[in-house]
Design a protein around this motif. Structure first.
Motif, PDB file in Angstrom:
ATOM      1  N   LEU A   1       0.875  -1.191   0.000  1.00 12.80           N
ATOM      2  CA  LEU A   1       0.000   0.000   0.000  1.00 12.80           C
ATOM      3  C   LEU A   1       0.901   1.227   0.000  1.00 12.80           C
ATOM      4  N   ARG A   2       0.646   2.166  -0.929  1.00 14.35           N
ATOM      5  CA  ARG A   2       1.483   3.381  -1.015  1.00 14.35           C
ATOM      6  C   ARG A   2       0.816   4.585  -0.367  1.00 14.35           C
TER       7      ARG A   2
ATOM      8  N   VAL B   1     -11.435   7.049  -5.073  1.00 17.75           N
ATOM      9  CA  VAL B   1     -10.144   6.387  -4.840  1.00 17.75           C
ATOM     10  C   VAL B   1      -9.852   6.433  -3.339  1.00 17.75           C
ATOM     11  N   VAL B   2      -9.758   5.231  -2.731  1.00 15.97           N
ATOM     12  CA  VAL B   2      -9.503   5.197  -1.283  1.00 15.97           C
ATOM     13  C   VAL B   2      -8.038   4.900  -0.967  1.00 15.97           C
ATOM     14  N   GLY B   3      -7.291   4.462  -1.997  1.00 16.60           N
ATOM     15  CA  GLY B   3      -5.886   4.169  -1.721  1.00 16.60           C
ATOM     16  C   GLY B   3      -5.119   3.939  -3.010  1.00 16.60           C
ATOM     17  N   VAL B   4      -3.797   3.951  -2.851  1.00 16.25           N
ATOM     18  CA  VAL B   4      -2.900   3.690  -3.988  1.00 16.25           C
ATOM     19  C   VAL B   4      -1.986   2.526  -3.587  1.00 16.25           C
ATOM     20  N   VAL B   5      -1.863   1.544  -4.496  1.00 20.27           N
ATOM     21  CA  VAL B   5      -1.001   0.377  -4.208  1.00 20.27           C
ATOM     22  C   VAL B   5       0.100   0.288  -5.264  1.00 20.27           C
ATOM     23  N   GLY B   6       1.060  -0.602  -4.991  1.00 23.78           N
ATOM     24  CA  GLY B   6       2.178  -0.783  -5.925  1.00 23.78           C
ATOM     25  C   GLY B   6       1.705  -1.358  -7.252  1.00 23.78           C
ATOM     26  N   THR B   7       2.515  -1.118  -8.294  1.00 22.43           N
ATOM     27  CA  THR B   7       2.164  -1.601  -9.640  1.00 22.43           C
ATOM     28  C   THR B   7       2.677  -3.024  -9.828  1.00 22.43           C
ATOM     29  N   ILE B   8       1.827  -3.856 -10.399  1.00 19.51           N
ATOM     30  CA  ILE B   8       2.231  -5.221 -10.754  1.00 19.51           C
ATOM     31  C   ILE B   8       2.787  -5.205 -12.177  1.00 19.51           C
ATOM     32  N   ARG B   9       3.930  -5.852 -12.357  1.00 16.32           N
ATOM     33  CA  ARG B   9       4.481  -5.979 -13.717  1.00 16.32           C
ATOM     34  C   ARG B   9       4.588  -7.475 -14.019  1.00 16.32           C
ATOM     35  N   GLU B  10       3.489  -8.049 -14.475  1.00 13.68           N
ATOM     36  CA  GLU B  10       3.512  -9.489 -14.718  1.00 13.68           C
ATOM     37  C   GLU B  10       4.321  -9.824 -15.949  1.00 13.68           C
TER      38      GLU B  10
END
Lengths: 255, 806
Positions: free
Chosen positions: B539-540, B592-601
């Motif tokens: 969580l950012r 928008v309730v939060g910002v999370v890390g980006t997934i790079r699949e």
């Protein structure tokens, strides 16, 4: 030029034994020999008598099985490989029957080779090579390759290579063996001229016509020195026995 | 000719060392080449196993925001195109699904496809048993030969028998022939059931881009006419539904391109690599022949003296070469058969048409033909060289002074330089691919895969018809799994990395697009509480979803960092609003309730911003369509696989007929996504290693031979005072000069060729100087090693023996 009495080479009881297929062959059996500074010695004898083996030992290409070898006053029979290579390079000049020029190198480069191994500077090398080639009359062919030369010319280049390092002694193994009589005479004249100018020469030959050019002839038989003759004696004996005439004719191809 | 052949074989028998070395080299080179060629032929060149496969195309929609690759069609657009298109004999569609087979012991989840009624007719492959269903048929199924054998014990009375799929009765209408697969992809469906296109195009999903469409072009119009017609149809669709079809295009892609297109670069790379190895092998043998030829100069001169003409000599020598190459070709066939088997057994399933790979008689014929051609090519040159021998020279050599000349030396040097250059090219290529792969592997995926078990639960519509029932099941399942001892966190998503993704246009408040076509695409993931903890996605800012984010609260959303940056540049995204779609009738704004890390699949592919929604806030009418399958991530404190039994039991405790499927470690999912690349790199590395080894053997052979030829020269040099070090330097210089020339040529070739690898490289330039330097360094080191051994041998030569050497 006559010898000054100081032995450049002294062999005392030198033996050489080869072992092949469990057969023991005594190529040299207790050879005693002195070669003085400035002397021209020829070593004669029939095939297989040990001439080339003796020359190889003198040239530090091979080691004796026994006895002692003093070169220029220093024992030479137990030197390591590097010391032997250094002495071959600085104190011995080789002339081979089959010239042994390197086909890929020019005349200049062939003559330059011993000086290269000595680590000499390029300018000095060039000067010495030119002088050596001029002495043998091959300076005009220095850019040529061995394959572009006649047999006589190749042997003159080989002589230049032998003398370019100003060695203590020249060792010549049948230097005329692969040449016709005219070229053979020319090469012998060259060696004589070098001798006159002070070179010490030890030459193996089975040809009495060329042996006569030496101050002294040592005759080998079955690995023993059976006879030593001063200049002129051997030639007289051989003429009397008819060998020279017959051999000379054979060289000219009449037999 | 027979006499030539007899002499050739006798000559080979007399030189067993030479013959076995040459035959082994050729067999390896040609065999590996044949194996890879047969794979490339099976995958890329052989027609697809359908009737007139050249006329089959995939129809895709294109949009400005999706790029030229294209996406699925909406049911509405499919119906419109099918009704109007005249360039196609027929257009059919399918959608992938999964069905639970029950009533035969343990419930089994089957890979399935819902297909339109005319699909099998369009493909033109008749069934092995029974008959196909047609448009309008319902409650019928077509099964694969494999499923029939595996699950139904090859029951001869299977046609007409009733089976239970997703708790509904179906009648088996047909069994497909052995090996039939459609669509051709990893994990192809095992069962096909009817898709009611008409119902779909008039229902909730009419504008969802879910349909994969295949068409058969009419023989008459060319592809240009079909393209023109599709352009016209697209224009009509844009006009008819400007909101949904803004910027729409229609694209027909040959089916084969669609099936094998992605595998082409890697397979062509392998073919190039193995081709280089074969060239090196052939050059090695040609070099051996040249060396052998020098030893046979006297024989050639004698033959000439006895009256053999030059063409006669060449014929004799070429026959000998061909005998050698054909013998190599026979062993190569054995190696090829073995190589193909090994390839198929170890290749990752991502390689398309893997099951179709086989070594046909044609390929074996090609193996022998390539032996013949390379034998002629590489055998004639040494033959010409050897037949040039003069009569006098060789017969009189021993009488001449000086060092011997080096017949064929320059040609052999060229061959060795070419080998070194090819090896350098392969080493550089392998180096680039390996470094790229290492960077890819080291790249941060944005989640913590260690200790995470993933599994799939797909609920059948027969028992879970409403959104509420589905949401209740998954909420209960999550709750119960989280109570299993050893489970640290559990969460689910209807769309999951490496499995399936849902992309949709989105609108950020304050950045509304000028037209619908300009709305950015984002990956949409409806997730349950606990998902981010289970996946290890950090969580950012703001907060994560909780069980309170349900239908009764304000719609919430989480953005990944990429989405936050893209939609709200320079601002704090928390508190801002986004919504799905681009038009006025689209769903409500989500806060928008939060910002999370980006997934790079897949770090190599274009990445889309990602928006997470609370699964409980997904509109109930959409849940049966989009949320029937849940992918759970379960983070374990111990061995994650050890939890499988407990989780299966937990799901059964809610619904005894409900299976779990696709159980896998998250780490394995990630590794599997790189399996094809890893496999290609492994193979190309083997080829690179073989190339450098063969080139080293070639150089070693050349230098050893040269030392043997120069024995007398080495004796002369020793007599003139050369030290051992001088001799070592002399020989090393020769080998290193060849190595340097090879490395320089290899670097130049690499510079010209590696740009074609750029598609396969990740975060590394095709002309990466470190790799180039490393590649040439390896080649030079190998050259040094290959030269040092003969150099050391040369230095140990006894000067006396060397001078006597003829």
């Amino acid at each position: 030029m006559s010898a000054n009495g100081t032995p450049v080479i002294r062999l005392e009881g030198v033996t050489k034994v080869f072992f092949t297929d469990e057969v023991e062959t005594h190529a040299l059996a207790g050879v005693h020999l002195d070669i003085r500074n400035g002397e021209f010695v020829s070593i004669a004898g029939p095939s297989g008598c040990g001439k080339s083996t003796l020359l190889s030992i003198l040239g530090l290409l091979d080691s004796p099985s026994g006895g002692s070898y003093i070169l220029n006053g220093k024992p030479a029979q137990n030197l390591n490989l590097a010391e032997r290579a250094r002495i071959r390079n600085r104190e011995i000049g080789f002339i081979f029957q089959s010239f042994n020029l390197i086909g890929d190198l020019s005349v200049f480069e062939n003559v330059e080779l011993p000086l290269t191994y000595r680590g000499m500077g390029a300018a000095e090398r060039k000067k010495r090579v030119q002088e050596a080639l001029e002495r043998v009359g091959m300076a005009h062919r220095m850019r040529h390759f061995p394959s572009q030369l006649s047999g006589g010319q190749q042997q003159r280049v080989a002589v230049a290579r032998a003398i370019v390092g100003q060695p203590l002694i020249l060792l010549a193994d049948e230097p005329t063996g692969n040449l016709d009589s005219v070229n053979g005479e020319a090469v012998m004249s060259l060696l004589q001229e070098l001798h006159r100018n002070g070179a010490t020469i030890c030459m193996v030959t089975h040809d009495p016509r060329f042996a006569r050019h030496a101050d002294r002839t040592i005759r080998l038989f079955d690995g023993h020195v059976v006879e030593e003759e001063e200049a002129g004696r051997a030639e007289r004996d051989l003429v009397e026995s008819g060998f020279v005439a017959e051999h000379g004719d054979r060289q000219r191809g009449t037999v | 000719m027979i006499q030539d052949l007899r002499q050739a074989i006798r000559g080979l028998v007399r030189s067993p060392g030479f013959a076995s070395a040459a035959v082994a080299t050729l067999a390896l080179g040609i065999g590996a080449n044949t194996a890879i060629f047969s794979i490339v032929r099976s995958v890329l060149l052989r027609p697809l196993p359908f009737a007139d496969p050249g006329a089959l195309v995939m129809l895709r929609e294109t949009h400005p925001r999706t790029g030229p690759v294209g996406i699925n069609l909406t049911p509405a657009n499919f119906e419109s195109v099918r009704a109007a298109a005249r360039s196609f004999e027929s257009l059919e569609c399918w959608d992938l699904a999964s069905l639970n087979l029950t009533g035969r012991g343990e419930p089994v989840r089957l890979r399935a496809a819902r297909v339109s009624g005319g699909l099998f007719g369009l493909l033109g492959v008749p069934p092995a048993r029974g008959r196909f269903f047609r448009d309008g048929d319902a409650g019928v199924a077509v099964i694969t030969h494999g499923l029939w054998s595996r699950v139904f014990d090859a029951d001869p009375g299977i046609v007409g028998r009733s089976i239970t799929l997703d708790a509904k009765p179906y009648t088996v209408a047909a069994v497909m022939p052995r090996g039939f697969r459609f669509p051709i992809q990893p994990d192809s469906p095992e069962i096909w059931v009817p898709l009611n296109v008409t119902a779909l195009s008039s229902g909730e999903m009419r504008d969802a881009r879910v349909l994969k469409v295949i068409g058969r072009l009419r023989p008459a119009p060319g592809s240009g006419e079909a393209r023109a017609e599709l352009a016209g149809l697209a224009a009509r669709l844009r006009e008819a539904r400007p909101d949904d079809n803004a910027g729409l295009g229609l694209l027909a892609i040959p089916l084969r391109e669609r099936v094998v297109g992605d595998a082409r670069p890697a397979l062509l790379l392998l073919l190039g690599g193995v081709g280089a190895v074969m060239l090196i092998a052939c050059a090695n043998v040609a070099s051996l022949l040249l060396a052998r030829g020098v030893g046979r100069r006297r024989e050639m001169a004698t033959r000439t003296a006895l009256g053999a003409s030059r063409p006669r000599l060449i014929r004799q020598l070429v026959t000998e070469s061909l005998a050698l190459w054909m013998l190599g070709g026979v062993f190569a066939s054995v190696i090829a058969v073995w190589g193909v088997r090994v390839f198929v057994s170890i290749a990752p399933p991502d390689i398309p048409r893997l099951e179709e790979i086989r070594l046909g008689a044609g390929v074996l014929g090609i193996s022998l033909l390539s032996s013949l051609v390379t034998g002629l090519l590489f055998g004639v040159i040494p033959a010409i060289q050897m037949s040039r021998s003069r009569i006098q020279g060789p017969l009189q050599d021993s009488a001449r002074g000086g060092t011997s000349d080096r017949t064929g030396g320059r040609l052999r040097s060229w061959l060795v330089v070419s080998e070194m250059a090819l090896a350098c090219l392969l080493v550089v290529g392998t180096g680039l691919l390996t470094r790229s792969f290492l960077r890819l592997r080291a790249s941060d995926p944005g989640f913590d895969a260690a200790g995470v078990l993933t599994l799939e639960v797909a609920l059948p519509d027969s028992r879970y018809a409403t959104g509420e029932s589905i949401q209740a099941f998954f909420a209960d399942a999550r709750e119960r799994i989280s109570a299993i001892p050893g489970v640290r966190a559990v969460g689910g998503s209807t769309h999951f990395p490496y499995r399936n993704r849902w992309r949709n246009p989105v609108t950020a408040e304050g950045r509304e697009p000028a037209s619908a076509a300009q709305a950015p695409l984002a990956t949409i993931s409806p997730v349950t509480p606990g998902y981010f903890e289970a996946m290890g996605i950090p969580l950012r800012g703001g907060r994560l979803f909780t069980s309170r984010d349900d239908a009764g609260t304000l719609p919430a959303a989480l953005l990944d960092e990429t989405a936050a940056r893209q939609f709200f540049p320079g601002q704090n995204a928390v508190g801002k609003r986004v919504r799905l779609g681009s038009g006025g009738s689209d769903p409500a704004w989500m806060t928008v309730v939060g910002v999370v890390g980006t997934i790079r699949e897949n770090p190599e592919a274009r990445s889309f911003p990602e928006i997470y929604l609370p699964f409980r806030q997904l509109a109930p009418r959409l849940v049966p369509v989009l949320g029937r399958t849940m992918f759970f991530a379960v983070r374990s404190g111990g061995d994650p696989l050890g939890l499988t039994g407990s989780i299966r039991g937990t799901i059964r405790s809610i619904d005894p007929q409900q299976p779990i499927a696709a159980v896998a470690l998250l780490e394995d999912l990630r590794a599997d996504s790189r399996a094809e690349r890893r496999f290609s790199i492994s193979l190309i590395s083997v080829f690179g290693l073989s190339a450098i080894l063969l080139a080293a053997i070639g150089l070693y052979g050349l230098v050893s031979y040269s030392v043997a030829q120069r024995t007398r020269e080495i004796g002369i040099r020793s007599a003139l005072g050369a030290l051992r070090a001088d001799i070592v330097r002399l020989v090393l210089r020769q080998g290193l000069l060849l190595g340097l020339a090879g490395a320089a040529a290899g670097i130049l070739a690499s510079y010209l060729v590696t740009r074609f690898l750029s598609r396969l490289l990740f975060e590394i330039s095709p002309t990466d100087p470190i790799t180039f330097a490393g590649g040439s360094g390896i080649v030079l080191s190998i050259a040094l090693l290959a030269t040092y051994l003969p150099a050391r041998r040369a230095a140990r030569l006894d000067p006396m023996s060397a001078l006597r050497h003829e």
